[in-house]
Design an enzyme around this catalytic site. Sequence first.
Site, PDB file in Angstrom:
ATOM      1  N   ARG A   1     -30.327 -13.152  -2.649  1.00 21.77           N
ATOM      2  CA  ARG A   1     -30.033 -11.767  -3.623  1.00 21.77           C
ATOM      3  C   ARG A   1     -28.748 -11.449  -2.805  1.00 21.77           C
ATOM      4  NH1 ARG A   1     -33.842 -11.216  -6.594  1.00 21.77           N
ATOM      5  NH2 ARG A   1     -35.491  -9.485  -6.148  1.00 21.77           N
TER       6      ARG A   1
ATOM      7  N   GLU B   1     -25.876  -4.506  -7.941  1.00 21.15           N
ATOM      8  CA  GLU B   1     -25.974  -5.013  -9.095  1.00 21.15           C
ATOM      9  C   GLU B   1     -26.277  -3.280  -9.712  1.00 21.15           C
ATOM     10  OE1 GLU B   1     -29.346  -7.824  -9.337  1.00 21.15           O
ATOM     11  OE2 GLU B   1     -27.610  -9.641  -7.707  1.00 21.15           O
TER      12      GLU B   1
ATOM     13  N   HIS C   1     -27.010 -12.145 -12.941  1.00 23.39           N
ATOM     14  CA  HIS C   1     -28.739 -12.454 -12.258  1.00 23.39           C
ATOM     15  C   HIS C   1     -29.502 -12.316 -13.466  1.00 23.39           C
ATOM     16  CE1 HIS C   1     -31.520 -10.574  -9.475  1.00 23.39           C
ATOM     17  NE2 HIS C   1     -32.056 -11.629  -9.742  1.00 23.39           N
TER      18      HIS C   1
HETATM   19  C1  8YV Z   1     -35.595 -11.098 -11.600  1.00 22.62           C
HETATM   20  C2  8YV Z   1     -35.864 -12.030  -9.601  1.00 22.62           C
HETATM   21  O1  8YV Z   1     -34.865 -10.876 -12.629  1.00 22.62           O
HETATM   22  O2  8YV Z   1     -38.144 -12.308  -9.562  1.00 22.62           O
HETATM   23  C3  8YV Z   1     -37.210 -12.120  -8.935  1.00 22.62           C
HETATM   24  O3  8YV Z   1     -37.016 -11.558  -7.667  1.00 22.62           O
HETATM   25  O4  8YV Z   1     -34.465 -11.164  -8.965  1.00 22.62           O
HETATM   26  C4  8YV Z   1     -35.900 -11.816 -10.887  1.00 22.62           C
HETATM   27  O5  8YV Z   1     -36.457 -12.525 -11.545  1.00 22.62           O
HETATM   28  C5  8YV Z   1     -36.132  -9.572 -11.422  1.00 22.62           C
HETATM   29  O6  8YV Z   1     -36.058  -9.042 -10.736  1.00 22.62           O
HETATM   30  C6  8YV Z   1     -37.221  -8.548 -12.730  1.00 22.62           C
HETATM   31  O7  8YV Z   1     -38.163  -8.394 -12.101  1.00 22.62           O
END
Ligand code: 8YV
Length: 322
Positions: free
Chosen positions: A241, A270, A288
Amino acid sequence: MRQKILVTRKISDLAEEKLKKEFDVQLNPTDTPIKDDDLSKLANNFDGIVSTGWDNLGINFFEKIERKLKIISQVGVGYDNISILSAQKKKIKITNTPDVLNESVAEITILLILAASRRATEGFNLVRSYKWKNLPPDMTKTMIGNSVTGKTLGIIGMGRIGRIAAKRAKAFGMKIIYNNRNKLSKDLEDGAKYYSDINTMLPECDFLSIHTPATAETKYILNASTISLLPKHAVVINTSRGSTIDDDALIDALENKKIYAAGLDVFNNEPNLDKRYLKLDNCFVLPHIGSATHETRLAMSMMAVDNIYCYFNKKPLISEVV
Ligand code: 8YV
């Protein structure tokens, strides 16, 4: 009576089909983001929500939620977009999708390691701008990067994703050291060396990769003072993150060559990342996409739907957060 389920964003077709067999479902086929205020109003009409990391389910969301909503099933392993405390107060179950994305995030970690150390941003820009032809070939300067083989990769957060990333990096001949809340068993360590103190580990890192969740403890884990402990040739990788990194400190380190390079898939704020990153030749950036493969997004979508199914059929949840 069938329970009503809201799916906030487009998820994989197969998972949507599966959900429709059991429940009254409102899908979002155009994948239009739902505004924060509209989402809480809408959510009150549903028994369950399939959410994504792009939905803002913070304190304000839960304040407006009345009795009906029972479960929020997040398509994602991270849930820093959800106020867990508020969910607990309202007795709303939260589930996530761990494990199924370990490999794809580890793949992106390796991509970033290689891209940052082999100067992919510069190389890409050189070819795309058609300026390659202006460069005389030379043996020691132009586009010469750093090898990965035999180098030490420090991992902060040796959880499920960190361990798979370590395994993949070892295939490139890297040595693994790690910092984690707890030392892992010999089996899980798989030859990696444990550092209980991150400050002792950092000077040993040729590469440093962050794999922690976003929490109060991990906020700005990489800051001016921790970055100053890295060797000058170090490469920083982040697929976790954005909040784990203090942008001012990392950008200063990259601009002033206090470290060699960075490879980043995640950012603060983001998708409005700090624009200074885009000016840096020694920074390789991605939007991401850690979990963004067909196979992984399908597995994540299915797991989220299965959590909803288990909840309303009184079966044990596959992955319960609270
Ligand atoms: C997703 C992510 O793209 O799973 C996670 O925590 O960061 C990613 O896989 C995003 O959060 C969509 O829910």
